[in-house]
Structures are given as structure tokens and as C-alpha cells.
Write a protein that holds these residues in place. Structure first.
Motif, PDB file in Angstrom:
ATOM      1  N   ILE A 397      15.270   0.539 -15.058  1.00  0.00           N
ATOM      2  CA  ILE A 397      16.107   1.642 -16.296  1.00  0.00           C
ATOM      3  C   ILE A 397      15.333   2.155 -17.290  1.00  0.00           C
ATOM      4  CG2 ILE A 397      17.670   1.143 -18.600  1.00  0.00           C
ATOM      5  CD1 ILE A 397      19.652  -0.234 -17.006  1.00  0.00           C
ATOM      6  N   ASP A 398      14.291   1.683 -17.045  1.00  0.00           N
ATOM      7  CA  ASP A 398      12.895   1.884 -17.338  1.00  0.00           C
ATOM      8  C   ASP A 398      12.467   3.055 -17.289  1.00  0.00           C
ATOM      9  OD1 ASP A 398      12.644   0.651 -20.109  1.00  0.00           O
ATOM     10  OD2 ASP A 398      11.765  -1.682 -18.360  1.00  0.00           O
ATOM     11  N   LEU A 399      12.393   3.374 -16.094  1.00  0.00           N
ATOM     12  CA  LEU A 399      12.017   4.398 -15.188  1.00  0.00           C
ATOM     13  C   LEU A 399      12.989   5.495 -15.271  1.00  0.00           C
ATOM     14  CD1 LEU A 399      11.043   2.778 -11.314  1.00  0.00           C
ATOM     15  CD2 LEU A 399       9.649   3.141 -13.527  1.00  0.00           C
ATOM     16  N   ALA A 400      13.878   4.991 -15.661  1.00  0.00           N
ATOM     17  CA  ALA A 400      15.374   6.625 -15.485  1.00  0.00           C
ATOM     18  C   ALA A 400      14.519   7.119 -16.714  1.00  0.00           C
ATOM     19  CB  ALA A 400      15.988   6.334 -15.441  1.00  0.00           C
ATOM     20  N   LEU A 401      15.119   6.542 -17.327  1.00  0.00           N
ATOM     21  CA  LEU A 401      14.510   6.397 -19.054  1.00  0.00           C
ATOM     22  C   LEU A 401      13.464   7.743 -19.334  1.00  0.00           C
ATOM     23  CD1 LEU A 401      16.547   4.093 -21.422  1.00  0.00           C
ATOM     24  CD2 LEU A 401      17.645   5.898 -21.154  1.00  0.00           C
ATOM     25  N   ALA A 402      12.273   7.023 -18.770  1.00  0.00           N
ATOM     26  CA  ALA A 402      11.007   7.581 -19.188  1.00  0.00           C
ATOM     27  C   ALA A 402      10.755   9.040 -18.597  1.00  0.00           C
ATOM     28  CB  ALA A 402       9.897   6.619 -18.711  1.00  0.00           C
ATOM     29  N   VAL A 403      11.976   9.363 -18.103  1.00  0.00           N
ATOM     30  CA  VAL A 403      11.322  10.241 -17.188  1.00  0.00           C
ATOM     31  C   VAL A 403      12.233  12.092 -17.556  1.00  0.00           C
ATOM     32  CG1 VAL A 403      10.386   9.634 -15.110  1.00  0.00           C
ATOM     33  CG2 VAL A 403      12.598  10.151 -15.172  1.00  0.00           C
ATOM     34  N   LEU A 404      13.755  11.412 -18.628  1.00  0.00           N
ATOM     35  CA  LEU A 404      14.744  12.334 -19.159  1.00  0.00           C
ATOM     36  C   LEU A 404      13.592  13.288 -19.800  1.00  0.00           C
ATOM     37  CD1 LEU A 404      17.740   9.485 -20.596  1.00  0.00           C
ATOM     38  CD2 LEU A 404      17.445  11.260 -18.253  1.00  0.00           C
ATOM     39  N   ASP A 405      14.019  14.914 -19.907  1.00  0.00           N
ATOM     40  CA  ASP A 405      13.808  15.768 -20.790  1.00  0.00           C
ATOM     41  C   ASP A 405      15.091  16.013 -21.786  1.00  0.00           C
ATOM     42  OD1 ASP A 405      13.132  18.047 -21.315  1.00  0.00           O
ATOM     43  OD2 ASP A 405      13.665  19.312 -19.448  1.00  0.00           O
ATOM     44  N   HIS A 406      14.299  15.542 -23.234  1.00  0.00           N
ATOM     45  CA  HIS A 406      15.258  15.891 -24.017  1.00  0.00           C
ATOM     46  C   HIS A 406      14.829  16.819 -24.815  1.00  0.00           C
ATOM     47  CE1 HIS A 406      13.712  11.270 -23.825  1.00  0.00           C
ATOM     48  NE2 HIS A 406      15.028  11.143 -24.085  1.00  0.00           N
ATOM     49  N   THR A 407      14.110  18.327 -24.262  1.00  0.00           N
ATOM     50  CA  THR A 407      14.236  19.190 -25.572  1.00  0.00           C
ATOM     51  C   THR A 407      15.548  20.135 -24.099  1.00  0.00           C
ATOM     52  OG1 THR A 407      12.884  20.098 -23.226  1.00  0.00           O
ATOM     53  CG2 THR A 407      11.970  19.226 -24.989  1.00  0.00           C
ATOM     54  N   ARG A 408      15.717  20.271 -23.520  1.00  0.00           N
ATOM     55  CA  ARG A 408      17.029  21.095 -23.119  1.00  0.00           C
ATOM     56  C   ARG A 408      18.629  20.363 -22.258  1.00  0.00           C
ATOM     57  NH1 ARG A 408      16.863  21.715 -17.875  1.00  0.00           N
ATOM     58  NH2 ARG A 408      14.994  21.092 -16.637  1.00  0.00           N
ATOM     59  N   GLN A 410      21.080  19.021 -19.608  1.00  0.00           N
ATOM     60  CA  GLN A 410      21.077  18.662 -18.382  1.00  0.00           C
ATOM     61  C   GLN A 410      22.783  18.823 -18.467  1.00  0.00           C
ATOM     62  OE1 GLN A 410      17.985  15.885 -17.281  1.00  0.00           O
ATOM     63  NE2 GLN A 410      16.773  15.906 -18.834  1.00  0.00           N
ATOM     64  N   SER A 411      22.661  18.392 -16.509  1.00  0.00           N
ATOM     65  CA  SER A 411      23.521  18.579 -15.503  1.00  0.00           C
ATOM     66  C   SER A 411      23.494  18.064 -14.336  1.00  0.00           C
ATOM     67  CB  SER A 411      24.918  19.355 -15.468  1.00  0.00           C
ATOM     68  OG  SER A 411      23.909  20.321 -15.344  1.00  0.00           O
ATOM     69  N   ILE A 412      24.283  17.585 -13.661  1.00  0.00           N
ATOM     70  CA  ILE A 412      24.432  16.404 -12.660  1.00  0.00           C
ATOM     71  C   ILE A 412      24.274  17.534 -11.394  1.00  0.00           C
ATOM     72  CG2 ILE A 412      25.055  15.854 -10.364  1.00  0.00           C
ATOM     73  CD1 ILE A 412      26.971  13.684 -13.212  1.00  0.00           C
ATOM     74  N   HIS A 461      17.486  13.192 -10.093  1.00  0.00           N
ATOM     75  CA  HIS A 461      17.657  11.334  -9.651  1.00  0.00           C
ATOM     76  C   HIS A 461      18.142  10.486 -11.273  1.00  0.00           C
ATOM     77  CE1 HIS A 461      16.846  11.896  -5.766  1.00  0.00           C
ATOM     78  NE2 HIS A 461      16.771  13.642  -5.641  1.00  0.00           N
ATOM     79  N   ALA A 462      17.456  11.100 -12.323  1.00  0.00           N
ATOM     80  CA  ALA A 462      17.747  10.241 -13.293  1.00  0.00           C
ATOM     81  C   ALA A 462      18.503   9.970 -14.245  1.00  0.00           C
ATOM     82  CB  ALA A 462      16.388   9.934 -13.895  1.00  0.00           C
ATOM     83  N   TYR A 463      18.814  11.563 -14.249  1.00  0.00           N
ATOM     84  CA  TYR A 463      20.392  11.926 -15.258  1.00  0.00           C
ATOM     85  C   TYR A 463      21.527  11.285 -14.351  1.00  0.00           C
ATOM     86  CZ  TYR A 463      22.976  14.684 -17.521  1.00  0.00           C
ATOM     87  OH  TYR A 463      24.518  15.491 -18.660  1.00  0.00           O
ATOM     88  N   LEU A 464      21.004  11.905 -13.342  1.00  0.00           N
ATOM     89  CA  LEU A 464      22.821  11.414 -12.090  1.00  0.00           C
ATOM     90  C   LEU A 464      22.865  10.057 -11.874  1.00  0.00           C
ATOM     91  CD1 LEU A 464      24.925  12.660 -10.034  1.00  0.00           C
ATOM     92  CD2 LEU A 464      22.822  11.574  -8.467  1.00  0.00           C
ATOM     93  N   TRP A 465      21.410   8.742 -12.250  1.00  0.00           N
ATOM     94  CA  TRP A 465      21.628   7.732 -11.943  1.00  0.00           C
ATOM     95  C   TRP A 465      22.107   6.960 -12.889  1.00  0.00           C
ATOM     96  CZ3 TRP A 465      18.843   3.121 -14.015  1.00  0.00           C
ATOM     97  CH2 TRP A 465      19.389   1.849 -12.757  1.00  0.00           C
TER      98      TRP A 465
END
Length: 540
Positions: A397-408, A410-412, A461-465
Motif C-alpha cells: 500500500i505504501d508503494l502504491a500510494l506514493a506514486v498516485l498523481d494528485h494533480t488530475r 484518473q481512471s482505470i 497499476h497502483a490506481y487500479l490495485w
């Protein structure tokens, strides 16, 4: 994804007896399973009302009152509050949890029960039966229910009251082998009492209805044997004074209604109807509300044979559409026992140790006693939490949250969607109403947590997972699911309708739920003295 038509559901977890708190054996069976089903149905956009009560007129309340030198009313009031606290501690949601001995619905409950039996008498479907019961004139106690011990007349296992937990049989007190008074009541002599029974007109139809409601074949078989032994009769009254009153029998013995679940269904459905009058009364045949009840096999004959028979006989009512049954859940290989204090109290494991509600729910789902007896092994719980949750899941979870893009927003990625769609379909299959399996739901989540084909250091992948994790975890680990869903830019709880919708991830604004590493020693404060582990001591 096909849109799902919203429906209304009425769920009633079996009312527990308020003669003690809830332990993990209680939670692992009817309460967690019903809570998970309710959460799943809500995630599909359905309206779900969960209403239950405490079974305050059980004779075991009188025994507890005697032990604690309190009035039975005080015992009910106290443990009603403690049971509600145990449920909340493990995030088991109940919209209303009623005290029907003295709460605001007590008189309504009594009227419901009395009027129902009066209707059955008027319909000509009842029968008065003379039976024998041991009686102590000094204590004025009839040796039935909590006051009677002996051996089951069918499997010869140790039994108490009207039930055998060994084979599931329900029988009359006079059939008990080697009957003994629990409290040493003396002198005892046999007296004749007159009890009211309901005659089941069509036993084969009743059994067929149970089979289609999701009751296992083994339990339907137990009920078939019961109906054959009792010539199709189901008990409506019992001798005694603690309960909803019924008129004395012709020998002058006091009687109360023998509660078997249908009366709780009526009152709890009354409460549900108050919240949504437009849906009608859930237990009426005219209602379109889908109804479910959950209970353990020790209540199978009582709830299924009793409730279905009564509701069918009323003609304008109906029994529950679906049932969730469970077997016993053991602690370190031995049955949970309140009397021997071989228990782990539900609230204690999360309030006195580092274990979280989500972690406990995850493990109990993995070990669900839905098809047979299972076991809470302390060492195994520690290993599962440390390896699956505090280790692998927290790190991923830490790895996935770290790469999320908070600026726009997103969709799967459409190319990745089939992987999640398959998991969503499997979760739906696990919650089929006639075959609910929380173990299967756990397996879907467990496999998704590990997905080796998803590289969560890649944003898509992070957003989907994470989105899949929030949705699939919602019934099992609701705190983690809610946090992740909101970090992904959604509000409230995960909903299937929003699964494919675009969202803009949010920066972290609050600490996320984490799984603390455990050790046997860390769990010692909630463990009973009967559990002795290497590296752990218990002061319980």
C-alpha cells in the motif's frame, strides 16, 4: 458493468442471550457473516436494514441473575450494553439493537407474540399436549431450560435444557436421560404440565422451503428427524414465569411463550418498517423486502422449524427468504466456553492488544465456520497478521500510494480492467444469497492483495490495485477500505457504481490504518488462563 436495480433488505442476526458478553466464537459465526453481507449489499447500492435484539427471556438469564445476585432485568440491561459494545469494537454494524425485556419496544414485543399465538389458536392449528416435568416446590422451578442437565436421548452426549449441541436435536425435558438439576434443587418430583404446540400441516413443504433458503442439507436432515419424532409438532409454550406470559394450564402451572425466533422477527421488522414505511413490513407476504437471518447450528431446529412453521400457519406472513448458518468456532482446539472462561472477548482483543478490528475480521473471515467447525489458533493469527497484513499488505500500500498523481483525475486503464472485473464477479458469487461464503470473499481479497502481475510502482497499476483493494476489502476490512476509497478521491464507502468512474486522488490528510505486528505476548492481555503459549503469559 451492468447497472443493478436497487432492492431493500431486512437482516436479522440471531438475538444473543444477555447472560454474558460476545466472544470471538459468537462473532465468527452469525454476526461477522451478516455484517459482511450487509456491507456488500450496500456497496451494490441496495438499502439494508440490520435490526436485532437480545434474547432476554432465555432461562439462562435467570441462572446468571442467581449467580450474580441481581435481578434478571438488571442482568439483561447490563449485558445488552456490553454486547452492543463488543459488536461496535469489531465494526459489526447493527442499525438497531433492542432490549425487549424493558426497552421501549418491550410491550409491543409481548403483544406481537401473544396475538400471534392467539391467531394460531383461532385458526385451529394448535394442540395442547400433556407432558411431564421435574419440579422443585421449594424453589418453584421447573427443571427445563437452564435448570436441567443430562444426556441427549438421541446421541447420549451431555446436554442441557431443550437442546443437544452434539447432534442439534431439540427434545422435551421428560426425554432427557439421567436428568439432574443444575443448581441441586431438592426435593424434585414429576408433575404434569400442559403445553401448547403448533401442528405443521405439510412437513415436506416446510423442509423444501428450508433447503431453498440456503440451509445446509445436514441441518435440514436434523429438522426432518425432529418433525418425525414430534409428529410434526413445534412447541409454543413452556412452564415457568420468566418470559412473555401465557395463561396458566389446566393444572394451575404458569406458562410463558417458548421463544423461537419468529417473535423477534416480528418486532425487529416493526422497527425496520418505522425507518422506511414505504417498504412495508418485511415479514408480510405482501412485502417486496428480501429477508435474511443468521444463526448457529445449535439454534437451527428452533429457528427454522419454529419460525417457518409459525409464519406459514399465519397465512399472511412469511418466514425468512434466506438463512446463514454456521458451525462452532473453537479456541486453541477447544470449544469457546463462557462458564469455563475459555474465551477471547470481542472488544478485548482490539482494546487490550495492538490487534486491529480489520486484522481480526480478516482472520475470522479466513477461518469462517460456515461449513464445519474451525479454530482460532493464536499462533496462526499472529503469523497471518504479521505476514499477510503488517508485512506484505502494508508495504505494498505504501508503494502504491506514493506514486498516485494528485494533480488530475484518473481512471482505470481499459487494458487493466479485465483483471479487476474478474475479481468483482467472484466477490459477487461469494455473496449469492442462497450460498453466502465469506471464506470465498476472503480468498478473492487475498488473491488481489498479492497480484504479482500488477507493478504498484507504476501509477496506472497502483490506481487500479488500490481501487480494487478498497472495493474488495470493504466487507472484510471496512476501515482500510474507507480510507483508501477516500484517498482515491471518492466520498463515503466503496460503491460498485463508482468503481470505473474517474477520480482525483487526494494527498494524505490523516494517518492511514496500519496493521501492527503481533506476538503471543502482545495478545496475552486478552487471552484466558486456559491458553498457555510459548513466549506468552496471561493474567486473565
Amino acid at each position: 458493468m451492468t447497472a443493478i436495480a436497487a432492492q431493500t433488505f431486512f437482516l436479522m442476526p440471531i438475538p444473543p442471550t444477555p447472560n454474558g458478553r460476545l466472544h470471538l466464537g459468537h462473532i465468527a459465526g452469525p454476526y461477522l457473516r451478516m455484517d459482511m453481507l450487509g456491507r456488500y449489499l450496500r456497496s451494490q447500492g441496495h438499502r439494508v436494514d440490520v435490526v436485532s435484539a437480545v434474547d432476554g427471556f432465555d432461562s439462562y438469564v435467570l441462572w446468571k441473575a442467581l449467580q450474580e445476585q441481581r435481578t434478571p432485568e438488571a442482568v439483561v440491561r447490563d449485558y445488552h450494553g456490553q454486547i452492543a459494545h463488543d459488536l461496535r469494537a469489531l465494526d459489526v454494524e447493527v442499525d438497531d439493537f433492542l432490549d425487549l425485556v424493558q426497552g421501549p419496544y418491550a410491550q409491543q414485543h409481548a403483544r406481537n407474540a401473544q396475538r400471534t399465538v392467539e391467531r394460531l389458536v383461532a385458526l385451529g392449528v394448535t394442540q395442547s399436549v400433556v407432558e411431564r416435568v421435574l419440579y422443585c416446590p421449594d424453589t418453584r422451578r421447573y427443571m427445563a431450560g437452564a435448570w436441567l442437565l443430562g444426556q441427549c436421548p438421541y446421541c447420549r452426549a451431555g446436554a442441557g435444557g431443550y437442546f443437544c449441541e452434539g447432534c442439534g436435536a431439540l427434545f422435551r425435558p421428560e426425554a432427557m436421560l439421567d436428568p439432574q438439576p443444575r443448581m441441586g434443587d431438592s426435593p424434585l418430583h414429576w408433575v404434569e404440565v400442559e403445553s401448547l404446540f403448533l401442528t405443521v400441516a405439510h412437513p415436506e413443504q416446510l423442509l423444501q422451503r428450508m433447503a431453498t433458503s440456503g440451509a445446509p442439507a445436514s441441518i435440514v436432515e436434523v429438522i426432518a428427524r425432529f418433525l418425525e419424532r414430534e409428529n410434526g409438532r413445534v412447541r409454543l409454550t413452556a412452564p415457568g414465569e420468566w418470559g412473555v406470559a401465557w395463561s396458566p394450564d389446566r393444572f394451575g402451572n404458569p406458562r410463558v411463550l417458548f421463544e423461537s425466533g419468529w417473535e423477534y422477527a416480528l418486532t425487529c421488522a416493526d422497527r425496520s418498517q418505522e425507518q422506511a414505511p414505504e417498504h412495508g413490513h418485511a415479514m408480510l407476504r405482501s412485502s417486496e423486502v428480501t429477508t435474511l437471518v443468521s444463526f448457529g447450528i445449535d439454534n437451527a431446529v428452533l429457528l427454522l422449524a419454529g419460525s417457518v412453521a409459525v409464519m406459514d400457519a399465519l397465512q399472511d406472513h412469511r418466514s425468512f427468504d434466506y438463512v446463514l448458518t454456521n458451525y462452532f468456532y473453537n479456541l486453541q482446539g477447544a470449544k469457546f466456553s463462557t462458564s469455563r472462561l475459555h474465551v477471547v472477548w470481542a472488544a478485548d482483543i482490539v482494546e487490550k492488544t495492538p490487534a486491529t478490528s480489520d486484522a481480526v475480521r480478516y482472520f475470522l473471515s479466513r477461518e469462517s465456520p460456515e461449513h464445519g467447525e474451525t479454530n482460532f489458533a493464536v499462533e496462526e493469527f499472529v503469523e497471518v497478521v504479521n505476514v499477510d497484513l503488517a508485512g506484505a499488505l502494508d508495504g505494498r500500500i505504501d508503494l502504491a500510494l506514493a506514486v498516485l498523481d494528485h494533480t488530475r483525475p484518473q481512471s482505470i486503464d481499459p487494458a487493466l480492467w479485465p483483471a479487476l472485473e474478474l475479481a468483482v464477479t467472484r466477490l459477487g458469487q461469494a455473496f449469492r444469497l442462497d450460498a453466502v461464503s465469506v471464506r470465498e470473499a476472503w480468498d478473492v481479497l487475498h488473491q488481489w492483495m498479492q497480484r504479482p502481475d500488477l507493478d504498484v510502482t507504476q501509477p496506472a497499476h497502483a490506481y487500479l490495485w488500490l481501487k480494487g483493494l478498497a472495493y474488495l476489502a470493504a466487507p472484510i476490512m471496512p476501515r482500510l477500505a474507507e480510507y483508501l476509497w477516500q484517498r482515491l478521491g471518492h466520498d463515503g464507502l466503496p460503491l460498485i457504481q463508482a468503481l470505473r468512474a474517474a477520480s482525483q486522488p487526494r494527498p494524505q490528510t490523516s494517518a492511514r490504518p496500519r496493521f501492527a505486528p503481533l506476538s503471543p505476548a502482545a495478545l496475552a492481555p486478552c487471552l484466558p488462563a486456559s491458553v498457555v503459549l510459548a513466549g506468552a503469559t496471561s493474567d486473565a
